[in-house]
Design a protein around this motif. Sequence first.
Motif, PDB file in Angstrom:
ATOM      1  N   ASP A  14       0.231  48.725 -45.016  1.00 40.51           N
ATOM      2  CA  ASP A  14      -0.673  49.720 -44.415  1.00 40.51           C
ATOM      3  C   ASP A  14      -2.129  49.500 -44.834  1.00 40.51           C
ATOM      4  N   PHE A  15      -2.574  48.267 -44.805  1.00 45.77           N
ATOM      5  CA  PHE A  15      -3.900  47.930 -45.344  1.00 45.77           C
ATOM      6  C   PHE A  15      -4.945  47.645 -44.256  1.00 45.77           C
ATOM      7  N   PHE A  16      -4.539  47.043 -43.140  1.00 41.99           N
ATOM      8  CA  PHE A  16      -5.510  46.566 -42.151  1.00 41.99           C
ATOM      9  C   PHE A  16      -5.542  47.429 -40.887  1.00 41.99           C
ATOM     10  N   ASP A  17      -6.757  47.559 -40.326  1.00 37.08           N
ATOM     11  CA  ASP A  17      -6.911  48.207 -39.018  1.00 37.08           C
ATOM     12  C   ASP A  17      -6.595  47.227 -37.893  1.00 37.08           C
ATOM     13  N   LEU A  18      -6.864  45.946 -38.173  1.00 35.18           N
ATOM     14  CA  LEU A  18      -6.699  44.934 -37.126  1.00 35.18           C
ATOM     15  C   LEU A  18      -6.311  43.611 -37.777  1.00 35.18           C
ATOM     16  N   PRO A  32     -17.076  49.687 -36.789  1.00 32.93           N
ATOM     17  CA  PRO A  32     -17.851  49.092 -37.887  1.00 32.93           C
ATOM     18  C   PRO A  32     -17.148  49.139 -39.237  1.00 32.93           C
ATOM     19  N   ASP A  33     -16.295  50.146 -39.455  1.00 35.28           N
ATOM     20  CA  ASP A  33     -15.680  50.272 -40.789  1.00 35.28           C
ATOM     21  C   ASP A  33     -14.288  49.630 -40.865  1.00 35.28           C
ATOM     22  N   TYR A  34     -13.926  48.841 -39.900  1.00 36.30           N
ATOM     23  CA  TYR A  34     -12.586  48.241 -39.881  1.00 36.30           C
ATOM     24  C   TYR A  34     -12.349  47.276 -41.046  1.00 36.30           C
ATOM     25  N   VAL A  35     -11.126  47.293 -41.543  1.00 41.61           N
ATOM     26  CA  VAL A  35     -10.657  46.271 -42.480  1.00 41.61           C
ATOM     27  C   VAL A  35      -9.766  45.332 -41.650  1.00 41.61           C
ATOM     28  N   ILE A  36     -10.147  44.058 -41.618  1.00 39.42           N
ATOM     29  CA  ILE A  36      -9.541  43.114 -40.665  1.00 39.42           C
ATOM     30  C   ILE A  36      -8.995  41.899 -41.412  1.00 39.42           C
ATOM     31  N   LEU A  37      -7.863  41.386 -40.910  1.00 44.36           N
ATOM     32  CA  LEU A  37      -7.309  40.129 -41.425  1.00 44.36           C
ATOM     33  C   LEU A  37      -7.246  39.114 -40.286  1.00 44.36           C
ATOM     34  N   ASP A  38      -7.830  37.934 -40.503  1.00 48.84           N
ATOM     35  CA  ASP A  38      -7.702  36.838 -39.537  1.00 48.84           C
ATOM     36  C   ASP A  38      -6.700  35.835 -40.096  1.00 48.84           C
ATOM     37  N   VAL A  39      -5.517  35.774 -39.490  1.00 51.05           N
ATOM     38  CA  VAL A  39      -4.478  34.868 -40.008  1.00 51.05           C
ATOM     39  C   VAL A  39      -4.645  33.487 -39.402  1.00 51.05           C
ATOM     40  N   GLY A  40      -4.414  32.463 -40.213  1.00 48.17           N
ATOM     41  CA  GLY A  40      -4.649  31.082 -39.766  1.00 48.17           C
ATOM     42  C   GLY A  40      -6.117  30.897 -39.455  1.00 48.17           C
ATOM     43  N   CYS A  41      -6.949  31.283 -40.418  1.00 47.84           N
ATOM     44  CA  CYS A  41      -8.401  31.405 -40.161  1.00 47.84           C
ATOM     45  C   CYS A  41      -9.094  30.055 -39.987  1.00 47.84           C
ATOM     46  N   GLY A  42      -8.434  28.948 -40.341  1.00 47.46           N
ATOM     47  CA  GLY A  42      -9.015  27.620 -40.113  1.00 47.46           C
ATOM     48  C   GLY A  42     -10.398  27.495 -40.724  1.00 47.46           C
ATOM     49  N   GLY A  43     -11.370  27.087 -39.912  1.00 49.94           N
ATOM     50  CA  GLY A  43     -12.728  26.850 -40.401  1.00 49.94           C
ATOM     51  C   GLY A  43     -13.550  28.097 -40.674  1.00 49.94           C
ATOM     52  N   GLY A  44     -13.005  29.285 -40.396  1.00 46.52           N
ATOM     53  CA  GLY A  44     -13.640  30.528 -40.845  1.00 46.52           C
ATOM     54  C   GLY A  44     -14.706  31.125 -39.933  1.00 46.52           C
ATOM     55  N   LYS A  45     -14.909  30.542 -38.758  1.00 45.08           N
ATOM     56  CA  LYS A  45     -15.973  31.064 -37.888  1.00 45.08           C
ATOM     57  C   LYS A  45     -15.613  32.448 -37.321  1.00 45.08           C
ATOM     58  N   THR A  46     -14.322  32.624 -37.016  1.00 41.42           N
ATOM     59  CA  THR A  46     -13.913  33.934 -36.471  1.00 41.42           C
ATOM     60  C   THR A  46     -14.097  35.031 -37.523  1.00 41.42           C
ATOM     61  N   VAL A  47     -13.780  34.712 -38.768  1.00 34.93           N
ATOM     62  CA  VAL A  47     -13.995  35.680 -39.859  1.00 34.93           C
ATOM     63  C   VAL A  47     -15.465  36.093 -39.875  1.00 34.93           C
ATOM     64  N   ASN A  48     -16.319  35.089 -39.766  1.00 35.57           N
ATOM     65  CA  ASN A  48     -17.770  35.320 -39.768  1.00 35.57           C
ATOM     66  C   ASN A  48     -18.185  36.240 -38.615  1.00 35.57           C
ATOM     67  N   ARG A  49     -17.642  35.987 -37.452  1.00 37.28           N
ATOM     68  CA  ARG A  49     -17.993  36.786 -36.269  1.00 37.28           C
ATOM     69  C   ARG A  49     -17.449  38.208 -36.398  1.00 37.28           C
ATOM     70  N   LEU A  50     -16.226  38.325 -36.906  1.00 36.93           N
ATOM     71  CA  LEU A  50     -15.636  39.660 -37.067  1.00 36.93           C
ATOM     72  C   LEU A  50     -16.458  40.487 -38.052  1.00 36.93           C
ATOM     73  N   ALA A  51     -16.967  39.831 -39.083  1.00 35.83           N
ATOM     74  CA  ALA A  51     -17.764  40.546 -40.088  1.00 35.83           C
ATOM     75  C   ALA A  51     -19.079  41.069 -39.495  1.00 35.83           C
TER      76      ALA A  51
END
Length: 207
Positions: A110-114, A42-61
């Motif tokens: 050293d910023f992201f968990d995933l 739950p506390d992960y800091v995540i980067l989605d590269v090539g996020c396109g339309g942003g749905k994966t970002v939404n799901r990861l959040a």
Amino acid sequence: MSGLMDQFRRPMGRRGRLVAALMNRGHKPLTSWGLTHVHIKPDYVILDVGCGGGKTVNRLAQQAASGKVFGIDYSADMVEYSKKVNKKLIAENRVEIVEGSVEKTGFSNDFFDLVTAIETYYFWPSFSDALREIRLVLKPAGKLLMVNEMVKDGVYEIKHAKMIEQAHVRLIPLEEIRNTLLSAGFADVQIFTKAGSPWNAVLAQKP
Ligand SMILES: C[S@@+](CC[C@H](N)C(=O)[O-])C[C@H]1O[C@@H](n2cnc3c(N)ncnc32)[C@H](O)[C@@H]1O
């Protein structure tokens, strides 16, 4: 559809927005399958590269409910689109979308968990430079998950040669992906494939 094929590499304008909507819907089953291969705290800091339309970002959040999810894309139009899709989460400071390229993200080391990369490595100008940048911005023991619906296995790329050419896709064989990850300083590379389909997910860890 063929007129849309060159939009997947860098969606822009009206056609780009149409492609973003198509990808947000169409990549859902692939992304769901891919995300089963990584445990998201739950506390992960995540980067989605090539996020396109942003749905994966939404799901990861949704999964990183007390963490934060960043999306990056080099298409200004995709950044704008992703911001709309994630408007509420951005207002809550749980999501940030930035314009930039995977080879030089601008994030601190050293910023992201995933880091997740769904259907995007095919378009990166330098796969090895991108992997080195991702390794830098990951925390020690942080993970990279790449999820792809296409594969270079001696059969797929021949069957789909026209589409691959039209979409400017550059496929890399799974064993070469493994070796490039190892050369870029990753460890514990795991490759998952879905029986009866070209789908693959590659998980690697920063030592
Ligand atoms: C096929 S789309 C996939 C979008 C999204 N990940 C999904 O699954 O729906 C590929 C995306 O990667 C982005 N992209 C390609 N190369 C990139 C790079 N070098 N840096 C940042 N974004 C890139 C494109 O602009 C596009 O939005």
